[in-house]
Design a protein around this motif. Structure first.
Motif: not given
Ligand SMILES: Cc1cc2nc3c(=O)[nH]c(=O)nc-3n(C[C@H](O)[C@H](O)[C@H](O)COP(=O)(O)OP(=O)(O)OC[C@H]3O[C@@H](n4cnc5c(N)ncnc54)[C@H](O)[C@@H]3O)c2cc1C
Length: 416
Positions: A39, A48, A109, A294, A296, A307
């Motif tokens: 993005h 989250g 976030q 690492i 999600d 969390v």
């Molecule tokens: C509706 C919702 C509510 C939530 N509520 C909570 C909450 O209240 N508290 C909490 O702790 N957690 C919450 N979560 C979970 C939390 O958002 C996630 O666990 C956390 O953001 C995981 O972080 P991450 O960096 O592993 O993945 P993500 O936050 O999913 O980040 C992944 C990033 O990779 C990017 N991406 C994906 N594919 C590609 C690609 N091919 N090339 C380049 N970039 C890419 C995406 O755009 C994104 O920015 C919620 C999730 C959702 C969907």
């Protein structure tokens, strides 16, 4: 190698909490790191935003806490359940934690990520590329040696001794590497929407149920500045069925559960309601040669307990601490990747177990209505020995293993 090929010490696919934290810390450790985010900005409402004590402590160690405190909206001290009898059952009392910031804060976030990305601008090794999507892995036999990515100007290649897949729960890198997943049980999905309001709800994030005629309505409300972010828990796969009932039915359910929102909920429309397909899973192995998952991408957590962001952040810290030296040397043995998974396993499993328990308490009410409250033995334990609420608070709020910023990433506390 063609002209469109960049080399680095580490490529991170995904600029969410896991990717940005790992990238910032590695860059502070002298690693040349490229972070790809598909993005063009971090602004997405569907994310989250609960920042737990473990992340607050990390921000302290990184010298960013004061700046963060300016963007944080609310403090929340309890993780609890509110039954339809109106009683609060505190499951995790964060204020009992022995840490400088024994509470969670609610902060959008995107603000949190912007803050970290801005801190990265001070590091010569931190190269964050927005609007660049990783499209495939580059292989040398069975080893991952880089990625291909799509930019506005066309396809590029990036090569490095390690690719970190921090690309979220639908991870493309993980799927291409064919890392198999263990699926955990969840029979609920979420409706995610916001209600603009000046009403002050509680300082607790509590699944709340309303029984009687409206039985089966279970909501979680996250108070933000000027609005409440709401989740309605619905039986898995029943999004279409619930939408058929129309917006008036949702408005009534919100008003019945949160009387303070009765007037505000009139502005809510069905188009504002987004579905979150709740997934709980975990990769059996988080790595193969040259690739580490690492956040999600390695383990999608239930949103209950808020969390996910914090586990992703902790994974990023552990990655930087355990791999910076190898990355600086230009070779990352696969056993070093195994160490990251081992290090993060205990906390991941403990959270999964705890969330499994919360799901077992809530799911029957979502499906059949009835009273939302912990089973009798747990109620007895929590009310007789309230100090025990520190155990879930510790697991959700801090993790089992404490992930501290390595010395090379620490900075003096910023001035307000
Ligand atoms: C509706 C919702 C509510 C939530 N509520 C909570 C909450 O209240 N508290 C909490 O702790 N957690 C919450 N979560 C979970 C939390 O958002 C996630 O666990 C956390 O953001 C995981 O972080 P991450 O960096 O592993 O993945 P993500 O936050 O999913 O980040 C992944 C990033 O990779 C990017 N991406 C994906 N594919 C590609 C690609 N091919 N090339 C380049 N970039 C890419 C995406 O755009 C994104 O920015 C919620 C999730 C959702 C969907």
């Amino acid at each position: 190698m063609n002209d469109n090929c960049t080399t680095a010490d580490c490529i991170i696919s995904g600029g969410g909490p896991a990717g940005i934290v790992a990238g910032l810390l590695l860059a502070r450790g002298g690693v040349k790191v490229v972070v790809l985010e598909k993005h063009y900005d971090f602004f997405r409402d569907f994310r989250g935003d609960t920042i737990h004590p473990s992340t607050l402590r990390l921000l302290d160690e990184l010298g960013l806490y004061n700046e963060f405190a300016r963007i944080a909206h609310r403090r929340v001290t309890n993780i609890s359940l509110t039954g339809d009898d109106g009683q609060d059952y505190i499951l995790g009392d964060l204020s009992r934690l022995h840490t400088a910031h024994p509470f969670m804060t609610i902060a959008p976030q995107w603000d949190f990520l912007n803050l970290l990305a801005k801190a990265g601008e001070d590091e010569p090794g931190f190269d964050l590329r927005m609007g660049v999507e990783m499209t495939s892995l580059i292989w040398d036999d069975d080893r991952v040696v880089g990625v291909r990515a799509q930019t506005a100007g066309g396809e590029i290649e990036l090569r490095a001794p390690l690719v970190v897949a921090a690309d979220g729960r639908w991870s493309r890198a993980r799927d291409e590497a064919r890392l198999s997943m263990r699926e955990l049980r969840s029979t609920i999905d979420l409706w995610w929407f916001r209600v603009d309001t000046q009403a002050q709800l509680t300082d607790s994030i509590a699944p709340r149920a309303r029984g009687g005629e409206e039985g089966g309505n279970v909501f979680v409300a996250i108070p933000r500045e000027g609005h409440v972010q709401m989740a309605r828990l619905i039986p898995k796969g029943e999004d279409a069925l619930f939408r058929e009932q129309g917006i008036e039915s949702l408005r009534k359910a919100v008003a019945a559960t949160f009387p303070a929102l009765t007037d505000d909920v009139e502005a809510l429309e069905m188009d504002d309601v987004k579905l979150l397909d709740v997934r709980r899973n975990e990769a059996r192995r988080w790595f193969i040669d040259g690739l580490l998952c690492i956040g999600d991408s390695a383990h999608a957590m239930s949103p209950l307990g808020g969390v996910g962001v914090n586990l992703a952040v902790q994974d990023g810290v552990a990655t930087a601490r355990l791999l910076a030296e190898a990355l600086r040397s230009g070779y990352v043995p696969t056993r070093a990747l195994r160490r990251v998974q081992r290090r993060r396993m205990l906390t991941t499993k403990a959270v999964e177990l705890l969330q499994g328990g919360i799901h077992r308490m809530i799911e029957p009410v979502v499906h059949n209505g009835g009273v939302l409250r912990p089973p009798a033995p747990i109620r007895w334990l929590l009310t007789t020995f309230p100090a025990l609420t520190v155990v879930p608070a510790r697991i959700l709020g801090m993790g089992v293993t404490a992930e501290h910023a390595p010395d090379f990433a620490r900075r003096q506390t910023d001035q307000v």
